[in-house]
Design a protein around this motif. Structure first.
Motif, mmCIF file in Angstrom:
data_model
loop_
_atom_site.group_PDB
_atom_site.id
_atom_site.type_symbol
_atom_site.label_atom_id
_atom_site.label_comp_id
_atom_site.label_asym_id
_atom_site.label_seq_id
_atom_site.Cartn_x
_atom_site.Cartn_y
_atom_site.Cartn_z
ATOM 1 N N CYS A 100 0.796 -1.242 0.000
ATOM 2 C CA CYS A 100 0.000 0.000 0.000
ATOM 3 C C CYS A 100 0.826 1.289 0.000
ATOM 4 C CB CYS A 100 -0.965 0.001 1.179
ATOM 5 S SG CYS A 100 -0.191 0.361 2.771
ATOM 6 N N TYR A 101 2.056 1.237 0.492
ATOM 7 C CA TYR A 101 2.887 2.446 0.666
ATOM 8 C C TYR A 101 2.100 3.549 1.381
ATOM 9 C CZ TYR A 101 6.150 -0.167 -2.067
ATOM 10 O OH TYR A 101 6.982 -1.176 -2.472
ATOM 11 N N ASN A 102 1.290 3.098 2.328
ATOM 12 C CA ASN A 102 0.431 4.031 3.055
ATOM 13 C C ASN A 102 0.230 3.575 4.497
ATOM 14 O OD1 ASN A 102 -1.115 6.399 2.979
ATOM 15 N ND2 ASN A 102 -3.021 5.238 2.749
ATOM 16 N N CYS A 103 0.982 2.546 4.929
ATOM 17 C CA CYS A 103 0.777 2.010 6.279
ATOM 18 C C CYS A 103 2.066 2.175 7.095
ATOM 19 C CB CYS A 103 0.374 0.527 6.218
ATOM 20 S SG CYS A 103 1.732 -0.602 5.784
ATOM 21 N N CYS A 106 5.016 0.177 5.607
ATOM 22 C CA CYS A 106 5.516 0.756 4.358
ATOM 23 C C CYS A 106 6.228 2.084 4.593
ATOM 24 C CB CYS A 106 4.358 0.975 3.385
ATOM 25 S SG CYS A 106 3.754 -0.552 2.643
ATOM 26 N N CYS A 115 4.003 -5.350 4.719
ATOM 27 C CA CYS A 115 2.752 -4.592 4.573
ATOM 28 C C CYS A 115 1.576 -5.558 4.666
ATOM 29 C CB CYS A 115 2.733 -3.882 3.218
ATOM 30 S SG CYS A 115 1.132 -3.131 2.840
ATOM 31 N N HIS A 117 -1.308 -5.286 3.576
ATOM 32 C CA HIS A 117 -2.218 -5.232 2.419
ATOM 33 C C HIS A 117 -1.686 -5.978 1.210
ATOM 34 C CE1 HIS A 117 -4.494 -2.342 4.685
ATOM 35 N NE2 HIS A 117 -3.370 -1.693 4.943
HETATM 36 ZN ZN LIG Z 1 1.598 -0.980 3.457
#
Ligand SMILES: [Zn+2]
Ligand SMILES: [Zn+2]
Length: 364
Positions: A100-103, A106, A115, A117
């Motif tokens: 996700c590059y959003n958690c 990440c 990650c 996801h």
């Molecule tokens: Zn992530």
């Protein structure tokens, strides 16, 4: 009549493989369809067949690393190099998707392989969601799946021969930071270990010692660049004394465990020199526990011990580059036992399970 594609399916753990028909998927914007050329069979598929990985949404179409020809695209799709993906191109793709590059993992911990996801083709996508595994006549490339061209310099058979093991090995050798002239021991020379040997050699390692119980695998490791081999026919004490002979009693600068045996992790800590590095990448599934003596094996030795899980796009990308640059001299292609057609995947799986093939590749 609507077009259909055949795929080999694991319906559930410990149930025979079934060949099922799937309708041709409708492409979303940014998606593509590959006509599969090659997919591989590795130890992970054996574990999947026996239900030894958690959270697998059976039924699944296995096959995580594959090569195919682009049959269709919808919208413009570019590689990270900036090249367009066009119909007829021969490509491979990173099996890991939806990182996700959003958690926290990440963005803060900088550990995208953890990650929560992330999903993996051939492992964590269900066959109920479509052609999302490589043991299939066609593979659906969801929008955002990272494809890369197989260049003219790279025979598809070479890349798929290295396959997932090459990508994992690259991550492990990177993590170990193998330096010119260092000694490296590789515990277990299955598909990951063979590529670890090859990449340690390409990294300029000095002594590279393969440790395994299968004589053919040790012989093949020499072709991949091993300078010495140690057979598990020797007792543990004999193996340690052989390692001491080879390293002036210091132990190896780097030990990479790729066997999946818990005891090999403890032995890796015995084989490494004081202040050396041990990388564990063989335990993709739960193979049990082992006793470690923290004082003698870790703390007093000032050892660096690291686990290596999965891989990131950069490992996959560079594995393709390495295949193109070194595939003519490193026998990845010869490492894989070829099988013809989807009906042969059961035999291929069986050969990997019985260890009569280091790696099996199915031509579809
Ligand atoms: Zn992530
Ligand atoms: Zn694999």
């Amino acid at each position: 009549m609507a077009k259909t594609y055949q795929a080999a399916v694991f319906p559930a753990p410990n149930v025979p493989i079934e060949i099922r028909e799937f309708p041709e998927p409708e492409l979303e914007q940014g998606a593509a369809l590959l006509r599969t050329m090659y997919s591989e069979v590795c130890g992970t598929d054996v574990h999947l067949h026996h239900g030894k990985l958690s959270d697998v949404p059976y039924p699944i179409i296995p096959g995580h690393v594959s090569v195919g020809a682009v049959a269709k695209t919808r919208g413009k799709i570019k590689t990270v190099q900036g090249d367009y993906i066009k119909e007829g191109d021969v490509v491979t793709f990173l099996d890991v998707h939806e990182t996700c590059y959003n958690c926290y993992y990440c963005l803060v911990a900088d550990q995208p392989t953890r990650c929560p996801h992330r999903r993996v083709y051939g492992i964590t996508y269900s066959a109920n969601d479509g052609l999302l595994g490589g043991w299939s006549e066609a593979i659906y490339m969801k929008p955002g799946v990272k494809m890369i061209h197989i260049s003219k310099e790279l025979a598809p058979e070479t890349f798929i021969g290295g396959g997932c093991g090459l990508v994992t090995a690259l991550h492990a050798v990177d993590m170990a930071g193998v330096r010119l002239g260092e000694s490296v021991a590789v515990m277990g020379v299955g598909p990951v270990g063979q590529s670890v040997v090859a990449l340690a050699s390409l990294s300029g390692a000095g002594e590279i010692v393969a440790v395994d119980g299968v004589a053919d695998r040790l012989a093949f490791a020499r072709k991949m660049g091993a300078t010495q081999t140690i057979s598990l026919d020797l007792s543990k004490k004999e193996r340690l004394s052989r390692a001491h002979e080879l390293t002036r009693s210091r132990g190896f600068d780097v030990v990479i465990e790729a066997s999946g045996h818990p005891a090999a992790v403890s032995e890796a800590l015995d084989l490494v020199r004081d202040g050396g590095r041990v990388i564990v990448c063989g335990h993709y599934t739960d193979n049990g526990s082992v006793e470690i003596h923290p004082h003698w094996q870790i703390n007093r030795k000032h050892v660096e011990l690291r686990g290596c899980w999965g891989s990131r796009y950069e490992h996959f990308h560079r594995a393709v580059e390495i295949g193109a640059r070194w595939g003519a001299t490193t026998p990845w292609r010869a490492m894989a036992h070829p099988y013809e057609g989807l009906s042969a995947v059961s035999d291929a799986l069986d050969a990997v399970e019985r260890r009569t093939a280091v790696k099996a590749v199915v031509h579809i």
